[in-house]
Design an enzyme around this catalytic site. Structure first.
Site, PDB file in Angstrom:
ATOM      1  N   GLY A  61     -43.079  -3.728   0.769  1.00  0.00           N
ATOM      2  CA  GLY A  61     -42.378  -5.113   0.490  1.00  0.00           C
ATOM      3  C   GLY A  61     -41.331  -4.985  -0.776  1.00  0.00           C
ATOM      4  O   GLY A  61     -40.953  -5.873  -1.380  1.00  0.00           O
ATOM      5  N   LYS A  98     -25.997  -6.810 -10.716  1.00  0.00           N
ATOM      6  CA  LYS A  98     -26.568  -6.590 -12.285  1.00  0.00           C
ATOM      7  C   LYS A  98     -25.327  -5.903 -13.080  1.00  0.00           C
ATOM      8  O   LYS A  98     -25.258  -6.232 -14.302  1.00  0.00           O
ATOM      9  CB  LYS A  98     -27.927  -5.946 -12.351  1.00  0.00           C
TER      10      LYS A  98
END
EC number: 1.1.1.3
Lengths: 444, 444
Positions: free
Chosen positions: A190, A208
């Site tokens: 995941g 970011k």
């Protein structure tokens, strides 16, 4: 706690992070309430599918599939936007701000693309917009940059901002496996976002980097003005040869400001960094950020960059700041004053021409293993103005090809591009030449 | 900047840090004023000797040898206490607080010894007392602990908090030299405090550990309840053998809270840590702090722990917070509310019995190189309940002695003390046995 003000929180999106925030606020409510001097109420969470099974179970009355039941609820003070994406998230954030609510987010793509608009909206409404969780998860990098190191200007900020690609690179290095062999595990765990390109092509970390660049330098950089490269094309052989030369390969964001000519370079690409650097020890899903300030010198922060708990920790610290702000504290960022600050920080600052950015380089070529090939290749380098530092040749008897690996001395992107161009045109070169940058961290 | 409030700053002590603060505020005044939305005035600095030559030159009117001309000046808003020591500093701080001034300090000894009294005084006067610079210099550890990681409780905090001893240990390791050979250089470089025991016997780092323990756990630990050991007795051989086993020796502060039995252990001693740990890469004058939070996981901060500029950076970030507080922001720490928080944090918490603290151990013995000595020594270990993990013997033909180096499996301080006691009594043991702890950092 009698007589304490009650602060009501609504959560948009009840995925991994939303559930983490709910769970930790619920579990630690008493401690948080003591710390903040208010009572906290989790009002409700908005989801797109009410019937979906979730790890954190809520009473029916606490779940809604109407996000406007949160952003328009006059009782709610703080909205946590944790749905991700940039369309609905933008709409709901603007609406919540317009309704006078403080908004907390972990949504880096939204800030990267619409930060200017959202900050302006918050300023106009006299409310605050917090986003610590959007960069480097549990690492308090936004707070450190804006408050802890307020005395500084930042010639260099660099770091590892995407845990998924760092996980893949770390396992490639440790196990000698290929990108394809590891990426499946990362998916199974995941770790890879639904839109895989965010992690594997560098866009998540680029978002970011844009946010950090704005906070440090007051300039919004468009993604299409940036060099952004992901990790898909790195082979086990690149990792092994880098290791032989004393390097690890890390996906680095680099934000460099030259205070002499007032240029700013923001880029995101895999790079070879020396194994001895602390940044090279930042492995697996961890993130690391190095900040070089003109007063403080270099400070480095390492921690979990993603995951339910680390991100929830960052969201909750923003909720704490939001509670302070609601009680009248001057906010850390968004006010008329601050708009001035950021505008002035960025005033006169231009983006460095990508071609002028300097670096040493690593090249990988596949060639037909024939006479004279090395002479041709080295001539291509020298014609491009690159000076070779190291070379190694791996022959592949199966198909009569050979892989040539080079490093060069420091040059610039223009010369590197010229070399790629010349190499591509050589007849014995049978695969697109591949290049990585070598990042030399400054002395701490 | 017309109409902006003017904030007036006075500085007690004009040594390295005081001059750094003055210099950087002066140089970056415009940027700081923009950032803080006020005007800043450096009113004056108090020194003990007006005639002393200083790197940063001040007009006569800006220097005074009367510290009360600062703490009693009704115009001054913020007093920076940078004189060090605990007597005059305590008196002046209490006076400044009583006069309604906000105080910023870098004085770890003062807070460690009188923190409770000073915090209470600040609370009583409704003013604030800031001390970011007191721990780990330029690393914003106080802010991270109190604000960035507000959602967390901390089972473990550990780190390198004294740059001088880290400098000495790093050079011993890199150059294979003895403590005595390096400490002179450290003195020449001005790294060793006038009271050498602060750096070399661990007291400076112990002061800082006490402050971190209070902030994380609401409990003031007395230095005499703590295990505090410095680096004087570490030999080049210890460093070399540790290295052979895959370790570096670092002077570590360890603050461990067991949330099951509600015990707290605060200690300061040299320890062997695995070379692969990021903390082991924190070399020379750098400090590093690792914080394990129950929500965020482990976050690690590395930066300059001392020096004029790094400490000035921390003092200026506190001045920024002080300006916010003066303008009405709820302070980060000291209020009636917060007293409750810290009291409740520490409620029911007891200090762990030092003897019960667990660790693996490293022992160094010098013995007469005679028959049967190894049997005696290993019997002493097993009688004490210690199980040996590795052993190496270095013979010294010159005097017929031998040095025996051991590591043990995990045991506790009681067993280690018992072993030392038994070893001391063995006839062939011709030097006081020496022990170091082995610190196993938890998985990040």
């Amino acid at each position: 706690m009698e007589g304490k003000r009650k602060i009501r929180i609504g959560i948009l999106g009840f995925g991994t992070v939303g559930q983490g925030v709910w769970k930790h606020i619920k579990e630690d409510r008493a401690a948080l309430e003591r710390r903040l001097g208010v009572k906290l109420e989790l009002v409700r969470a908005a989801v797109s599918d009410l019937s979906k099974k979730r790890g954190v179970k809520l009473a029916k009355s606490k779940l809604t599939d109407d996000p406007y039941a949160i952003v328009d609820d006059p009782k709610i003070d703080i909205v946590c936007e944790l749905i991700g994406g940039t369309k609905l998230a933008r709409k709901l954030t603007l609406r919540a701000l317009a309704n006078g609510k403080t908004v907390v987010t972990a949504n880096k793509a939204l800030i990267c693309e619409h930060g200017d608009e959202l900050f302006t909206a918050a300023r106009k409404e006299g409310v605050h917009y917090f986003f610590e969780a959007s960069v480097a998860g549990g690492i308090p990098i936004i707070k450190t940059l804006r408050e802890g190191l307020v005395a500084n200007r930042f010639p260099l900020i660099y770091g590892i901002l995407n845990g998924t690609s760092n996980y893949i690179l770390t396992r490639m290095e440790r196990e000698g496996l290929s990108f394809e062999e590891i990426v499946g595990d990362a998916r199974d765990l995941g770790y890879v976002e639904a839109d895989e390109s965010l992690d594997l092509d560098g866009w998540d970390a680029a978002h970011k980097a844009v946010i950090l660049a704005y906070l440090a330098h007051g300039k919004w950089v468009n993604l299409d003005e940036m060099l952004v490269e992901g990790i898909r094309n790195i082979t086990a052989r690149d990792v092994a040869y880098a290791s032989e030369l004393g390097y690890k390969i890390k996906l680095l964001a680099v934000i460099a400001r030259n205070f002499n000519d007032e240029t700013l370079s923001v880029r995101l690409h895999p790079a070879l960094i020396k194994k001895g650097e602390i940044m090279a020890q930042v492995d697996m899903v961890f993130n690391g950020v190095s900040l070089t300030g003109d007063v403080v010198g270099t400070t480095l922060l390492v921690g979990r960059g993603a995951g339910q708990d680390a991100t929830a920790s960052a969201v909750i610290s923003d909720i704490a700041d939001a509670v302070h702000a609601i009680q009248g504290a001057p906010g850390p960022l968004i006010s008329e004053e601050d708009e001035d600050i950021y505008r002035q920080l960025g005033e006169g600052l231009t983006l460095a021409k990508p071609k002028s950015v300097e670096s040493a380089y690593y090249f990988r070529l596949r060639v037909r293993d024939e006479k004279g090939v090395l002479a041709k290749v080295t001539k291509a380098f020298s014609d491009a103005g690159l000076s070779v530092a190291t070379m190694i040749q791996h022959e592949e008897p199966s198909d009569g090809s050979a892989v040539l690996l080079f490093t060069t001395h420091v040059s610039n992107e223009a010369a590197a591009a010229k070399a790629i161009n010349k190499l591509e045109q050589l007849d014995p070169v049978i695969e697109a030449p591949f290049l990585l940058r070598i990042f030399n961290a400054p002395e701490m």
